[in-house]
Write an enzyme that holds these catalytic residues in place. Structure first.
Site, PDB file in Angstrom:
ATOM      1  N   GLU A   1     -50.408 -52.648 -38.942  1.00 37.38           N
ATOM      2  CA  GLU A   1     -50.831 -51.241 -38.975  1.00 37.38           C
ATOM      3  C   GLU A   1     -50.604 -50.690 -40.381  1.00 37.38           C
ATOM      4  O   GLU A   1     -51.421 -49.936 -40.900  1.00 37.38           O
ATOM      5  CB  GLU A   1     -50.069 -50.406 -37.933  1.00 37.38           C
TER       6      GLU A   1
ATOM      7  N   GLU B   1     -61.936 -53.801 -37.436  1.00 39.27           N
ATOM      8  CA  GLU B   1     -61.793 -52.762 -36.403  1.00 39.27           C
ATOM      9  C   GLU B   1     -62.671 -53.067 -35.193  1.00 39.27           C
ATOM     10  O   GLU B   1     -62.286 -52.817 -34.060  1.00 39.27           O
ATOM     11  CB  GLU B   1     -62.191 -51.386 -36.966  1.00 39.27           C
TER      12      GLU B   1
ATOM     13  N   HIS C   1     -62.453 -46.039 -35.030  1.00 38.16           N
ATOM     14  CA  HIS C   1     -62.518 -46.507 -36.427  1.00 38.16           C
ATOM     15  C   HIS C   1     -63.750 -47.370 -36.687  1.00 38.16           C
ATOM     16  O   HIS C   1     -64.482 -47.147 -37.647  1.00 38.16           O
ATOM     17  CB  HIS C   1     -61.248 -47.290 -36.794  1.00 38.16           C
TER      18      HIS C   1
HETATM   19 FE   LIG Z   1     -57.851 -49.093 -36.936  1.00 37.15          FE
HETATM   20 FE   LIG Z   2     -54.591 -50.015 -36.397  1.00 32.34          FE
END
Ligand SMILES: [Fe+2]
Ligand SMILES: [Fe+2]
Length: 330
Positions: A172, A80, A122
């Site tokens: 994702e 992230e 995130h």
């Molecule tokens: Fe993420």
């Molecule tokens: Fe993502």
């Protein structure tokens, strides 16, 4: 048929023409910053008198988390934290940021900014939580993040917006799965807050996944032959993890050990890889597409049996019994 300049230029033109759906998706799939959750919602409130008591409670909760789960959590966090790589990747695609302006009102550029702004939370949240827990060797973690951003990221999409949308739909979903499974293990180890954090992040990834699948559905509607060729091309190259270049990726490298641990812990496995392919081929109704050109029909045939092929590979994967966890304190 393989990719040539004409194919890439055609894809770029079609993507540029779909700019309106990206603009719409910012409203339909992404959340206004005022309404959105923020990292502090899950962290000790440092403005309060009992801030240190809250930190002590956090550390107590994270005490019993197995080192392998900490490794997975750190790996997810590092992925992230390499956010600059993903925003650059998206804006370098042909037909996306045609005026080369990061402040552009173009739908795709707006989408890229709004999506990465959500993603930014995130890494922030996981990083702060891990720091406070004392369970990770943060200096080593920071060096890994530093290296990953320095080394970059290659989705092997070759600036083709179609292949990139396939890559991102896949990724994702993959990150959603990894966060969900890490959360379950955190819960099992007695940290219900961390479990809620992982689930909440997974919820964001689920919205992003939906949006990328929606973009790709529109591409399938507009140009089924080109979309099939891109899907086949991307899958033949294989979907690599965004954090692949966190170090020099040799045997027993950080990345290999991280991957072996997520496979062993059931956080992200070869079965998940197979299942994602299955899900995407169903989502885009690959088997039902008709009236295709020869090369696209061949791609269709390849894609329809691909998930089963990976399932057979997954059955043969030997889980490494003893992988030394990385980035763990002590
Ligand atoms: Fe993420
Ligand atoms: Fe993502």
């Amino acid at each position: 048929m393989s990719y040539n300049k004409n194919e890439l230029n055609k894809n770029a033109d079609i993507i540029a023409g779909l700019e309106g759906i990206a603009k719409q998706a910012v409203n339909d799939y992404l959340v206004d910053p005022q309404q959105c959750w923020q990292p502090t919602d899950f962290l000790p409130d440092m403005t309060k008198d009992d801030a240190l008591e809250q930190v002590a409670q956090l550390r107590k909760r994270t005490d019993a988390i197995p080192p392998e789960v900490i490794t997975s959590l750190v790996g997810n966090m590092i992925t992230e934290e390499a956010l600059p790589n993903y925003q650059s990747f998206f804006n370098l695609l042909k037909g996306v940021n045609t005026d080369g302006n990061m402040a552009s009102e173009n739908g795709w550029v707006q989408w890229s900014r709004t999506w990465t702004a959500e993603e930014n939370r995130h890494g922030d949240l996981l990083n702060k939580y891990l720091y406070l827990s004392g369970r990770a060797d943060m200096k080593e973690v920071e060096i890994t993040i530093h290296n990953l951003i320095r080394n970059g990221f290659d989705a092997k999409a070759e600036q083709d917006p179609y292949q990139a949308m396939i890559y991102t739909s896949f990724q994702e979903r993959a990150t959603k799965i990894a966060h969900v499974n890490t959360g379950k293990l955190a819960d099992k180890a007695g940290d219900d807050v961390l479990s809620r954090i992982c689930k909440t992040i997974a919820g964001d990834e689920a919205r992003h996944e939906k949006a990328y699948k929606h973009f790709m559905s529109k591409i399938f509607e507009t140009d089924p032959n080109g979309a099939l060729l891109a899907f086949e091309t991307m899958m033949k190259k294989q979907i690599t993890m965004p954090a692949l270049l966190m170090d020099n990726a040799k045997e027993h490298s950080l990345f290999t050990r991280f991957s072996m641990i997520t496979e062993k812990m059931g956080i992200y496995t070869t079965f998940d890889y197979a299942n994602i392919i299955h899900h995407l081929t169903e989502q885009w109704k690959i088997a039902q597409l008709t009236g295709l050109k020869d090369y696209a029909a061949k791609a269709q045939e390849y894609l329809c049996t691909l998930a089963d092929r990976y399932r057979r590979i997954a059955e043969r994967v030997k889980v490494q019994p003893a992988v030394i966890p990385v980035w763990v304190n002590g």
